[in-house]
Design an enzyme around this catalytic site. Sequence first.
Site, PDB file in Angstrom:
ATOM      1  N   GLY A 121      50.032  64.731  63.550  1.00  0.00           N
ATOM      2  CA  GLY A 121      49.038  64.042  63.624  1.00  0.00           C
ATOM      3  C   GLY A 121      48.800  64.103  62.992  1.00  0.00           C
ATOM      4  N   CYS A 159      51.405  72.090  64.266  1.00  0.00           N
ATOM      5  CA  CYS A 159      50.755  71.120  63.298  1.00  0.00           C
ATOM      6  C   CYS A 159      49.611  70.303  64.389  1.00  0.00           C
ATOM      7  CB  CYS A 159      51.025  70.224  62.734  1.00  0.00           C
ATOM      8  SG  CYS A 159      49.691  70.093  61.007  1.00  0.00           S
ATOM      9  N   TYR A 160      49.302  69.852  64.603  1.00  0.00           N
ATOM     10  CA  TYR A 160      47.815  69.310  65.392  1.00  0.00           C
ATOM     11  C   TYR A 160      48.211  69.334  66.448  1.00  0.00           C
ATOM     12  CZ  TYR A 160      44.737  65.360  67.874  1.00  0.00           C
ATOM     13  OH  TYR A 160      44.593  65.106  68.330  1.00  0.00           O
ATOM     14  N   HIS A 191      55.941  73.727  60.012  1.00  0.00           N
ATOM     15  CA  HIS A 191      56.538  72.207  60.577  1.00  0.00           C
ATOM     16  C   HIS A 191      58.290  73.201  60.936  1.00  0.00           C
ATOM     17  CE1 HIS A 191      53.710  68.448  60.963  1.00  0.00           C
ATOM     18  NE2 HIS A 191      53.628  69.772  59.834  1.00  0.00           N
ATOM     19  N   GLU A 196      60.478  71.517  62.298  1.00  0.00           N
ATOM     20  CA  GLU A 196      61.881  70.462  62.024  1.00  0.00           C
ATOM     21  C   GLU A 196      62.184  70.384  61.109  1.00  0.00           C
ATOM     22  OE1 GLU A 196      57.489  68.325  62.571  1.00  0.00           O
ATOM     23  OE2 GLU A 196      58.099  70.196  63.163  1.00  0.00           O
ATOM     24  N   SER A 234      75.743  41.022  61.283  1.00  0.00           N
ATOM     25  CA  SER A 234      75.185  41.237  60.522  1.00  0.00           C
ATOM     26  C   SER A 234      76.474  42.329  59.230  1.00  0.00           C
ATOM     27  CB  SER A 234      74.339  42.398  59.510  1.00  0.00           C
ATOM     28  OG  SER A 234      74.162  43.683  59.566  1.00  0.00           O
ATOM     29  N   GLY A 274      76.663  45.406  59.226  1.00  0.00           N
ATOM     30  CA  GLY A 274      75.711  47.037  59.276  1.00  0.00           C
ATOM     31  C   GLY A 274      76.578  47.530  60.445  1.00  0.00           C
ATOM     32  N   ASP A 327      74.430  48.980  62.789  1.00  0.00           N
ATOM     33  CA  ASP A 327      73.637  49.443  63.871  1.00  0.00           C
ATOM     34  C   ASP A 327      74.428  48.182  64.725  1.00  0.00           C
ATOM     35  OD1 ASP A 327      71.809  51.168  63.266  1.00  0.00           O
ATOM     36  OD2 ASP A 327      70.321  49.738  62.405  1.00  0.00           O
ATOM     37  N   SER A 359      76.975  46.576  63.905  1.00  0.00           N
ATOM     38  CA  SER A 359      78.605  47.224  64.002  1.00  0.00           C
ATOM     39  C   SER A 359      79.376  47.473  65.164  1.00  0.00           C
ATOM     40  CB  SER A 359      79.512  47.500  62.994  1.00  0.00           C
ATOM     41  OG  SER A 359      79.116  46.734  61.921  1.00  0.00           O
ATOM     42  N   LYS A 375      69.525  56.987  64.046  1.00  0.00           N
ATOM     43  CA  LYS A 375      70.708  56.314  63.180  1.00  0.00           C
ATOM     44  C   LYS A 375      72.377  57.286  62.989  1.00  0.00           C
ATOM     45  CE  LYS A 375      71.754  53.096  60.448  1.00  0.00           C
ATOM     46  NZ  LYS A 375      71.041  51.486  60.227  1.00  0.00           N
TER      47      LYS A 375
END
Length: 510
Positions: free
Chosen positions: A54, A81-82, A167, A169, A221, A223, A225, A227, A366
């Site tokens: 953070g 980290c934080y 980090h 990740e 749309s 796109g 998501d 679809s 995503k």
Amino acid sequence: MTEGIIILDFGSQYNQLIGRRVREMGVYSEILPYNTSIEEIKTHKPKGIILSGGPSSVNSENAHIVDSEIYDLGIPVLGICYGMQLTAHLLGGKIRKGIKGEYGKSEFTVLGNSPLFENVSETSVVWMSHFDEVEEVPNGFEIIGNSTNSISAIADEKRNVYAVQFHPEVSHTEYGGLILENFVQKICKAPKNWVLKDFITHTVEEIREKVGDEKVILGLSGGVDSSVAAMLIHKAIGDQLNCIFVDTGLLRKEEGKKVMEMYGEHFHMNIKMVDASERFLGNLKGVDDPEAKRKSIGNDFVEVFKEEAAKFSDAKFLAQGTIYPDVIESQSVKGPSAVIKSHHNVGGLPEKLGFELVEPLRELFKDEVRKVGLELGIPYDLVYRHPFPGPGLGIRILGEVSEEKVKILQEADDIFIEELYKNNLYHEVNQAFVVLLPVKSVGVMGDERTYEYTAVIRSANTIDFMTATWSKLPYEFLEKVSNRIINEVRGINRVAYDISSKPPATIEWE
């Protein structure tokens, strides 16, 4: 879902990355605000808790703090980290401002034999991003790793509390994936309970149970998501789903035709196509400010969708392609976004029109949405299409938008994308498109002087779209694209290539 890993969000730009890394191990992860109550955390029955990084300091007046009871739940905790500084601070250690801070790559040395670093090399490269540092560790903790400038890993192994200053990740940390795997699988012993095929089966059953015999409408749309959401719902309830496709006049070349062929004819969905291009383009006359254009397009989309949705008077549900990052953003410690996908997800409509919501993708990142799309039979090239902005070409035409400029840009963009596919480069880059500038320049075509628009080719490579580099496309390829655009698109006589990285530039121009 329970028995996964809870990630408490302290505002790190990487918190979604932590969640995705855990899910890639086949373990369910969930991101919650840092101030989620202990009682709420218990209801999730987590096998482990990760405290994210953070931007704030634990010594500041408005520091994000958790209840120290979290360390006494008998659930393994990993601070990042934080999260490390907070752990040391809450349990009696001391945090000080660093002498010079650490940002970027740093050399990390493992001390001792902690299970967190099993099979990790004694020295390796890690990614740092901090100024504050741990000066004194709390009672019961040992230092299990150092970097050049700071105490970089601590642990109280009796309580199963671990913390690292770097980090793990991010891809820049050499053994980051292994460190997270050691925590999730060896220390937390989390079950492998996240399988996308199971997700599809479970979600289809949930949709059927929720919807029953009622009708659902969805703004499709084209796109990824919307679809994938449409495909999941169609698999569950078939013709009870009615899709509305709004042609704004700002879409890619022949986009409407392609959507109708794929989802209407090939997948046999009920789709109504609404041509509202005159309305959208009419309201953009005289508008050149980027934010004003976005608002105009967004407002028109909502109004058109409302008008069309009202025609389905017997529909009870509205489906949306909301995905997990949207959910995380809406509850972020940095404050909910002013607008979360309001263009594609027609924000506010459920409340205004009395619909109940169906959001089958709200647990997915995503990359997981794409994998589900492939499982459902959507062609690879559609699932892995590059992102396309909600306002469409309206923000790729700089300055005022007109029907003439849209047609010019559609043709130029279509040539660029066609050549990327022909040369097997499309899936080697992450976002590629053409921008039309409100700039005309002198040129010579044949024996005639021309005075026409300038187009800019943009192609970017990125892992997470937070940072990006310009694509090093071959000169011969760029030359071919430039020649084709200038020769085939009336209205463009000059092509440039954008070699800006993000930051300081953004991927889109507006």
